[in-house]
Design a protein around this motif. Structure first.
Motif, PDB file in Angstrom:
ATOM      1  N   GLY A 173       0.730  -1.297   0.137  1.00 46.05           N
ATOM      2  CA  GLY A 173       0.086  -0.107  -0.080  1.00 46.05           C
ATOM      3  C   GLY A 173       0.819   1.434  -0.125  1.00 46.05           C
ATOM      4  O   GLY A 173       1.948   1.278  -0.293  1.00 46.05           O
ATOM      5  N   TYR A 174       0.154   2.222   0.298  1.00 45.87           N
ATOM      6  CA  TYR A 174       1.006   3.508   0.555  1.00 45.87           C
ATOM      7  C   TYR A 174       0.438   4.531   1.136  1.00 45.87           C
ATOM      8  O   TYR A 174      -0.718   4.475   1.812  1.00 45.87           O
ATOM      9  CB  TYR A 174       1.035   4.145  -0.900  1.00 45.87           C
ATOM     10  N   SER A 175       1.137   5.541   1.552  1.00 45.52           N
ATOM     11  CA  SER A 175       0.457   6.807   2.518  1.00 45.52           C
ATOM     12  C   SER A 175       1.149   8.076   1.834  1.00 45.52           C
ATOM     13  O   SER A 175       2.320   8.071   1.194  1.00 45.52           O
ATOM     14  CB  SER A 175       1.129   6.747   3.756  1.00 45.52           C
ATOM     15  N   ASN A 176       0.232   9.070   1.936  1.00 42.47           N
ATOM     16  CA  ASN A 176       0.855  10.385   1.558  1.00 42.47           C
ATOM     17  C   ASN A 176       0.822  11.358   2.673  1.00 42.47           C
ATOM     18  O   ASN A 176      -0.147  11.496   3.535  1.00 42.47           O
ATOM     19  CB  ASN A 176      -0.136  10.928   0.337  1.00 42.47           C
ATOM     20  N   ASN A 177       1.908  12.038   2.751  1.00 44.47           N
ATOM     21  CA  ASN A 177       2.054  13.071   3.801  1.00 44.47           C
ATOM     22  C   ASN A 177       2.335  14.511   3.111  1.00 44.47           C
ATOM     23  O   ASN A 177       3.310  15.074   2.696  1.00 44.47           O
ATOM     24  CB  ASN A 177       3.339  12.795   4.406  1.00 44.47           C
ATOM     25  N   LEU A 178       1.169  15.213   3.027  1.00 41.04           N
ATOM     26  CA  LEU A 178       1.203  16.499   2.574  1.00 41.04           C
ATOM     27  C   LEU A 178       1.014  17.460   3.847  1.00 41.04           C
ATOM     28  O   LEU A 178       0.252  17.565   4.579  1.00 41.04           O
ATOM     29  CB  LEU A 178      -0.054  17.009   1.667  1.00 41.04           C
ATOM     30  N   SER A 179       2.167  18.371   4.073  1.00 46.15           N
ATOM     31  CA  SER A 179       2.051  19.085   5.434  1.00 46.15           C
ATOM     32  C   SER A 179       2.624  20.525   5.205  1.00 46.15           C
ATOM     33  O   SER A 179       3.512  20.754   4.188  1.00 46.15           O
ATOM     34  CB  SER A 179       2.863  18.375   6.454  1.00 46.15           C
ATOM     35  N   TYR A 180       2.183  21.430   6.182  1.00 47.75           N
ATOM     36  CA  TYR A 180       2.591  22.716   6.098  1.00 47.75           C
ATOM     37  C   TYR A 180       3.377  22.961   7.456  1.00 47.75           C
ATOM     38  O   TYR A 180       2.935  22.550   8.479  1.00 47.75           O
ATOM     39  CB  TYR A 180       1.297  23.744   5.848  1.00 47.75           C
ATOM     40  N   THR A 181       4.437  23.549   7.312  1.00 54.78           N
ATOM     41  CA  THR A 181       5.215  23.979   8.635  1.00 54.78           C
ATOM     42  C   THR A 181       5.717  25.357   8.692  1.00 54.78           C
ATOM     43  O   THR A 181       5.795  26.204   7.518  1.00 54.78           O
ATOM     44  CB  THR A 181       6.560  23.204   8.393  1.00 54.78           C
ATOM     45  N   ILE A 182       5.320  26.116   9.724  1.00 52.66           N
ATOM     46  CA  ILE A 182       5.495  27.467  10.059  1.00 52.66           C
ATOM     47  C   ILE A 182       6.278  27.399  11.275  1.00 52.66           C
ATOM     48  O   ILE A 182       6.103  26.659  12.201  1.00 52.66           O
ATOM     49  CB  ILE A 182       4.174  28.299  10.127  1.00 52.66           C
TER      50      ILE A 182
END
Length: 884
Positions: free
Chosen positions: A622-631
């Protein structure tokens, strides 16, 4: 001077000749090195009588011969003496004395004699007999290390071929005795022997043996003060910064006697009295007593004088600031105990470039040419009235601002960091800040940056500013190998920290790479049998070249192969791949001050599992997606050298957030959680059939694939470091860290990625799942967290640093540390005071070509979780490419 010579061509008997020769021999023994002997032909009749030196007779030189042991030609010696055939000279007289002096002053000869060999009428014949000074053939130095011998040879000019004189031997001996005395070796002994070289070469040569016995450094058994009633011996001894008596508990200051440091400490004793109001205190005498146990005792006799207080303090000449404003800066009131040291610090503190003193108050508003002088106008009844006399002068403006020494870095990279501009009003704070910013670039030796004031013109109110820098290596290569992760790990990395991407297609710019624009480019490859990691990153500190907005980007790919226990090799058909990309912007702020930076980044990672079943993941395909925003918000005002800061602080607060998918994706995570719990019970029930357990496991994997298709989380981190210079060069660095990983939806749960792993060196050779490796020395790597990592951690540390050398070629410092920390799985277990503690020592070496290297030896004071009895053991940690 009298000379027993009178020559007459008369017949006389041989007895008179013998008497004359006896007189001449007596004279020769009393005139060292300068000997004139007259040898006479037996057919002459000679009568001797005492004549004054000035009564000599004139002769014409008929010839000069040279004899003795010399490598110089006869013609050279005769020419240098100033005598020549046919010259009229007086015997005895100045001519021969002058010739002897000339030869002697050449410092080439060890013995010089001049003989009159024959006299015919008014014609005299001379013989110059001399011997060369011996040359140094071989030098043997005993008693010091090989590395010290070259310096001794250079300092004393003891190279092969040097003329060996008594003066050379004496000065060499005295130099070494004084040198070792300054280093604390009061009983050093120096012996120098010379041995004639017997060989076929006519040149006089000697071998020299230099025996050095430094002895032990003399320790100070006691320091006793006499005449002190106000300040105790203990307080006075404490004021002596470098001269300490024996104390086995003291680590950083040894009880060695060094005369130069002792003399400085006597001044510190007087300063201590002045700080306490005794302005007339002085040292009456001091003595050094040698004890029977080869230690020494110091006795210091002082006269304290009387206590003084401040009286009226008047400011004269101030127009820019009022008396009240200057008084608030001075912070000394009438009736305060007199403190001359404090008074000078409040007027102008030379130890701190940004101190809160009157001089800086003027210089930060343009008054570079101002002078401030405290003057005692009255001391009646031990009350000192002061006048602070101020000459403000004209405000100074920068006429020109230049930079020198930058051979690689382009001018615009430097000028954009400079806080002083032509035509701008001079402010000392801007000069200090410029030096700091240039040091923080990392392109120059921070210890060598120098602001130079040129062409000061008090009448016009102008100054030329020149910043002198020294380039240092800003590119690094990482080439290493080691064993870990079940096999050999090789790493190749290139980091170019002063890159110029605009010149990448210019052939002439490769020296060896395009450099000078302050950009950073890094390439890294790490591989073993079980995994491969490739990464690329680039950053531009001034996007567009006008404002301090940093653009950064990175691309990475990691491939992990599953371990096959049967073959003990990697199974290439079963893999876990991570591909990631990140773009970021960081802007320097002006509010609250311009030490703050606001950073933002968007990153994406894709995790692909191909038949990769481990305890970490419940699904193997399977797979996983990690879309993130860092401040993040950070503030860094540490002092000039980024490798060894001595003052200031650095802190950062960051938050990494994913999109809250559970709010809008329509998935019922409560139902999924219930279904997962049901299947989990079936899988763990020993009464369930094998098929049921396998089906339950497959269902759990399917549910987790749905839960982690898009990762949902938030992550908050804080880190703060403070630097304080306790005494010269000794820096204290306290630090605190905290991290928390949470979930928006409790039913969805905390993700198995992005977790904290506490313990060890903090390097984390390969982080496949976004994990953070938190250093805690004294414990094995990642030993203080669960197998799947923690969701909360905190860490506290206290580090004491001392520089060994801060040269550009290599910066080396030693450190001691105390630290503690822990990892937790939820807030119910969180206790910031329940931590695992350790202490130890280490060393750091920073070389421009290789970055930071180091080694730490840490001892743990608590057991490793699950390993009772493991405390009080030592761990060794190798640090590569990181600074703590």
């Amino acid at each position: 001077m009298k000379l027993l010579l009178n020559i007459k061509k008369e017949n006389d008997d041989l007895g008179k000749q013998v008497n004359n020769l006896a007189n001449i021999s007596f004279l020769a023994t009393h005139i060292k090195h300068f000997t004139i002997l007259l040898l006479f032909v037996s057919s002459f009749n000679i009568q001797g009588q005492e004549l004054l030196y000035q009564d000599g007779k004139k002769y014409t030189l008929g010839g000069i011969t040279v004899s003795g042991n010399s490598s110089f030609s006869e013609q050279t010696i005769v020419t240098y003496s100033g005598l020549r055939k046919g010259k009229e000279i007086t015997i005895p007289g100045e001519d021969i004395s002058t010739a002897i002096k000339k030869l002697w002053n050449s410092k080439l000869f060890s013995d010089i004699e001049v003989y009159v060999t024959k006299i015919e009428d008014d014609v005299a014949f001379l013989e110059i007999r001399l011997s060369d000074l011996p040359q140094l053939n071989e030098l043997k130095i005993n008693g010091v290390k090989k590395s010290k011998k070259e310096k001794i040879i250079e300092e004393n000019k003891l190279k092969k071929g040097t003329k060996v004189t008594e003066n050379l031997i004496t000065t060499t001996k005295n130099f070494l005795v004084n040198k070792y005395k300054k280093e604390g070796y009061l009983n050093s002994k120096i012996h120098i022997n010379t041995i004639d070289v017997k060989d076929s070469i006519k040149v006089a040569r000697v071998n020299m043996v230099l025996n050095i016995d430094k002895g032990e450094k003399v320790k100070i058994k006691d320091i006793v003060f006499n005449g002190n009633d106000v300040l105790s011996d203990k307080k006075l001894r404490k004021s002596m910064k470098s001269t300490k008596k024996i104390n086995r508990l003291r680590i950083f200051k040894r009880s060695k006697f060094i005369d130069s440091a002792y003399q400085a400490d006597l001044s510190n004793v007087i300063e201590k009295y002045k700080e306490n109001g005794y302005r007339d205190a002085r040292i009456l005498s001091d003595s050094l007593i040698i004890n029977d146990d080869k230690t020494i005792s110091l006795q210091i006799n002082v006269k304290e004088g009387e206590l003084y207080t401040f009286g009226d303090i008047t400011f004269i000449g101030n127009t820019v600031y009022t008396n009240e404003e200057l008084s608030r800066i001075l912070r000394i009131k009438k009736g305060d105990t007199y403190n001359g040291v404090l008074l000078q610090e409040r007027i102008q503190d030379d130890s701190s470039p940004d101190a809160q003193d009157i001089a800086n108050q003027y210089q930060n508003f343009g008054y570079l040419f101002s002078t401030i002088s405290p003057v005692e106008v009255s001391a009646d009844n031990n009350v000192i009235d002061m006048e602070i006399r101020i000459i403000e002068g004209k405000p100074a403006y920068f006429n020109s601002v230049t930079i020198v020494g930058n051979d690689k870095t382009n001018d615009h990279v430097i000028y954009r960091e400079i806080r002083t501009r032509p035509g701008q009003l001079y402010r000392k704070a801007n000069v200090v800040r410029t030096v700091r910013e240039l040091g923080q670039l990392g392109f120059f030796d921070a210890q060598e940056i120098s602001p130079n004031f040129n062409n000061p013109n008090p009448n016009e109110g102008t100054i030329d500013m020149e910043y002198s820098v020294k380039e240092t290596g800003s590119s690094q290569i990482e080439l290493q190998g080691g064993y870990g992760g079940g096999g050999f790990i090789g790493t190749l990395g290139l980091s170019f920290n002063n890159f110029s991407i605009k010149d990448i297609f210019k052939k002439d710019a490769y020296k060896p790479i395009p450099m000078g624009d302050g950009q950073k480019l890094a390439l890294r490859l790490q591989a073993s049998r079980f995994y491969q990691t490739y990464s690329f990153s680039f950053s531009e500190p001034w996007l567009g070249g006008r404002r301090p907005v940093q653009f950064s980007s990175s691309l990475s790919h990691t491939k992990q192969f599953l371990y096959n226990p049967a073959t003990r090799n990697a199974d290439k058909s079963r893999s876990f791949n991570i591909t990631g990309i990140t773009f970021g912007l960081a802007k320097r702020l002006s509010v609250p001050d311009d030490f703050f930076t606001l950073s933002q980044a968007i990153s994406y990672q894709r995790y692909d599992l191909n038949n990769y079943n481990t305890g970490l993941f419940t699904f193997g395909d399977g797979y996983s997606n990690n879309l993130s925003y860092t401040i993040g918000l950070s503030r860094n005002n540490t002092s000039v050298d980024p490798i060894f800061p001595t003052a200031g602080s650095s802190f950062s607060v960051t938050a990494k957030l994913s999109i809250p998918y559970s709010l809008f994706n329509g998935v019922d995570y409560d139902a999924l959680k219930d279904e997962r719990d049901t299947n989990l019970n079936i899988r763990n029930d020993v009464n369930s059939s094998t098929a049921d357990r396998e089906n339950a496991q497959a269902k759990i994997a399917e549910i987790d694939q749905e839960r982690y298709k898009w990762l949902e989380f938030y992550k908050v981190s804080f880190k703060g470091d403070w630097y304080t210079q306790i005494v010269k060069d000794l820096v204290l660095k306290p630090s605190v860290e905290f991290g928390f990983l949470g979930a928006y939806d409790n039913a969805r749960g905390v993700i198995p990625f992005e977790r904290f792993f506490v313990g060890g060196d903090g390097l984390g050779n390969y982080s496949l799942d976004g994990r953070e490796s938190i250093q805690l020395r004294g414990y094995p790597n990642q030993s203080l967290s669960d197998q799947d990592g923690g969701t909360i951690y905190n860490k506290f540390s206290l580090e004491l640093r001392y520089p060994i050398t801060l040269k550009a070629s290599a910066k080396i410092y030693a450190l001691g540390f105390l630290e503690g920390g822990a990892s937790y799985n939820n807030f119910r277990d969180y206790n910031p005071f329940s931590i695992k503690r350790s202490a130890g020592l280490g060393i750091r070496i920073f070389m421009p070509a290789f970055g930071l290297l180091g080694i730490d030896f840490g001892r743990r004071f608590d057991d490793i979780p699950g390993q009772a009895g493991s405390k009080n053991n030592w761990e060794t940690h190798f640090i590569i490419g990181q600074q703590f």
